[in-house]
Design a protein around this motif. Structure first.
Motif, short mmCIF file in Angstrom:
data_model
loop_
_atom_site.label_atom_id
_atom_site.label_comp_id
_atom_site.label_asym_id
_atom_site.label_seq_id
_atom_site.Cartn_x
_atom_site.Cartn_y
_atom_site.Cartn_z
N MET A 193 23.37 35.23 44.01
CA MET A 193 24.72 35.72 44.13
C MET A 193 25.05 36.55 42.88
O MET A 193 24.71 36.18 41.77
CB MET A 193 25.71 34.57 44.27
CG MET A 193 27.11 35.07 44.48
SD MET A 193 28.41 33.85 44.75
CE MET A 193 27.65 32.55 45.64
N LYS A 194 25.71 37.68 43.11
CA LYS A 194 26.09 38.58 42.03
C LYS A 194 27.60 38.69 41.94
O LYS A 194 28.30 38.61 42.95
CB LYS A 194 25.51 39.99 42.25
CG LYS A 194 24.00 40.04 42.30
CD LYS A 194 23.42 39.81 40.94
CE LYS A 194 21.91 39.98 41.00
NZ LYS A 194 21.26 39.59 39.78
N LYS A 195 28.08 38.93 40.73
CA LYS A 195 29.51 39.05 40.48
C LYS A 195 29.83 40.47 40.02
O LYS A 195 29.29 40.95 39.02
CB LYS A 195 29.94 38.05 39.41
CG LYS A 195 31.40 38.12 39.04
CD LYS A 195 31.72 37.07 37.98
CE LYS A 195 33.17 37.13 37.57
NZ LYS A 195 33.49 36.07 36.58
N ILE A 196 30.74 41.13 40.76
CA ILE A 196 31.19 42.47 40.42
C ILE A 196 32.66 42.38 40.02
O ILE A 196 33.48 41.83 40.76
CB ILE A 196 31.07 43.44 41.62
CG1 ILE A 196 29.64 43.44 42.16
CG2 ILE A 196 31.49 44.84 41.23
CD1 ILE A 196 29.50 44.19 43.48
N VAL A 197 32.99 42.92 38.85
CA VAL A 197 34.36 42.94 38.36
C VAL A 197 34.87 44.36 38.54
O VAL A 197 34.24 45.32 38.08
CB VAL A 197 34.43 42.51 36.88
CG1 VAL A 197 35.87 42.55 36.38
CG2 VAL A 197 33.82 41.12 36.70
N VAL A 198 36.01 44.51 39.24
CA VAL A 198 36.52 45.84 39.58
C VAL A 198 37.97 45.99 39.10
O VAL A 198 38.80 45.12 39.36
CB VAL A 198 36.48 46.07 41.11
CG1 VAL A 198 36.90 47.49 41.46
CG2 VAL A 198 35.10 45.76 41.67
N MET A 199 38.22 47.09 38.43
CA MET A 199 39.59 47.42 38.02
C MET A 199 39.85 48.89 38.25
O MET A 199 38.92 49.66 38.50
CB MET A 199 39.84 47.05 36.55
CG MET A 199 39.09 47.89 35.54
SD MET A 199 39.37 47.40 33.83
CE MET A 199 41.09 47.81 33.59
N VAL A 235 40.15 42.59 30.63
CA VAL A 235 39.43 42.25 31.87
C VAL A 235 38.00 41.82 31.53
O VAL A 235 37.49 40.83 32.05
CB VAL A 235 39.46 43.42 32.87
CG1 VAL A 235 38.49 43.18 34.02
CG2 VAL A 235 40.87 43.62 33.41
N ARG A 236 37.38 42.53 30.62
CA ARG A 236 36.01 42.18 30.22
C ARG A 236 35.98 40.79 29.55
O ARG A 236 35.07 40.01 29.78
CB ARG A 236 35.48 43.27 29.27
CG ARG A 236 34.05 43.13 28.86
CD ARG A 236 33.14 43.44 30.05
NE ARG A 236 31.78 43.17 29.72
CZ ARG A 236 30.80 44.05 29.77
NH1 ARG A 236 31.04 45.27 30.15
NH2 ARG A 236 29.58 43.71 29.47
N GLU A 237 37.00 40.52 28.75
CA GLU A 237 37.10 39.23 28.08
C GLU A 237 37.34 38.10 29.08
O GLU A 237 36.77 37.00 28.95
CB GLU A 237 38.25 39.29 27.07
CG GLU A 237 38.47 38.03 26.27
CD GLU A 237 39.68 38.19 25.35
OE1 GLU A 237 40.56 37.29 25.39
OE2 GLU A 237 39.75 39.19 24.63
N LEU A 238 38.16 38.36 30.09
CA LEU A 238 38.46 37.34 31.10
C LEU A 238 37.28 37.08 32.03
O LEU A 238 37.20 36.00 32.64
CB LEU A 238 39.68 37.76 31.93
CG LEU A 238 41.02 37.77 31.19
CD1 LEU A 238 42.10 38.43 32.05
CD2 LEU A 238 41.43 36.37 30.79
N GLU A 239 36.40 38.06 32.18
CA GLU A 239 35.25 37.96 33.09
C GLU A 239 33.95 38.28 32.35
O GLU A 239 33.26 39.24 32.66
CB GLU A 239 35.43 38.92 34.28
CG GLU A 239 36.73 38.79 35.02
CD GLU A 239 36.91 37.45 35.74
OE1 GLU A 239 35.91 36.76 36.02
OE2 GLU A 239 38.08 37.12 36.02
N PRO A 240 33.57 37.47 31.36
CA PRO A 240 32.40 37.80 30.54
C PRO A 240 31.06 37.66 31.27
O PRO A 240 30.05 38.17 30.80
CB PRO A 240 32.49 36.80 29.39
CG PRO A 240 33.20 35.62 29.98
CD PRO A 240 34.19 36.21 30.94
#
Length: 158
Positions: A1-7, A20-25
């Motif tokens: 499973m992979k995690k993608i963070v999108v803003m 956002v980067r800090e919240l989703e390291p």
């Protein structure tokens, strides 16, 4: 499973990108859907596209990438307009042979499926519209399965 963070649509508030980067390291991939108004060197660790307010950036108009068994297409979304938007988005995915469209521009968080196509807009981290909160989203990809979670940023100052 992979995690993608999108803003998207941080509009010059660069502290939001860092937050956002800090919240989703633990993200496997970080995507900004345009209107960051950031310099290229500020976004080295992000997949970024050019938005209608990114006048001085050299980000591409769109990018494509694959995660697990899904092909993603990223653009800002301003070229879709507001009339017959979904048809234009489906056509774009068909032409690119992609499954998921990540876009911004409207500043409204959206997760919609039409036939085999998925449309995700993380909303805006700074200037929400339509009664929404400041937000970004996290996508977990497992094969062809998506799990999308919108994250509210109203409790955070940046």
């Amino acid at each position: 499973m992979k995690k993608i963070v999108v803003m998207s649509d941080s509009h010059g508030y660069h502290a939001m990108i860092d937050l956002v980067r800090e919240l989703e390291p633990d993200g496997d991939c970080y995507v900004h859907c345009g209107d960051s108004e950031a310099e290229t060197y500020d976004m080295q660790d992000w997949l970024c596209v050019k938005g209608n307010n990114d006048w001085y950036s050299d980000f591409p108009e769109h990018i494509q990438f694959k995660v697990e068994d899904l092909n993603f297409y990223v653009c800002h979304g301003h070229r879709f307009g507001y009339f017959d938007r979904e048809s234009k988005m489906i056509y774009t995915l068909q032409e690119a042979n992609c499954d998921v469209l990540l876009s911004g521009h409207t500043h409204v968080p959206t997760y919609e499926k039409i036939d085999r196509y998925t449309f995700i807009n993380p909303g805006s981290t700074t200037l929400p519209r339509g009664g929404s909160s400041r937000s970004y989203c996290v996508i977990h990809v497992d094969g062809k399965k998506l799990d999308v979670e919108f994250k509210d940023l109203n409790a955070y100052q940046a």
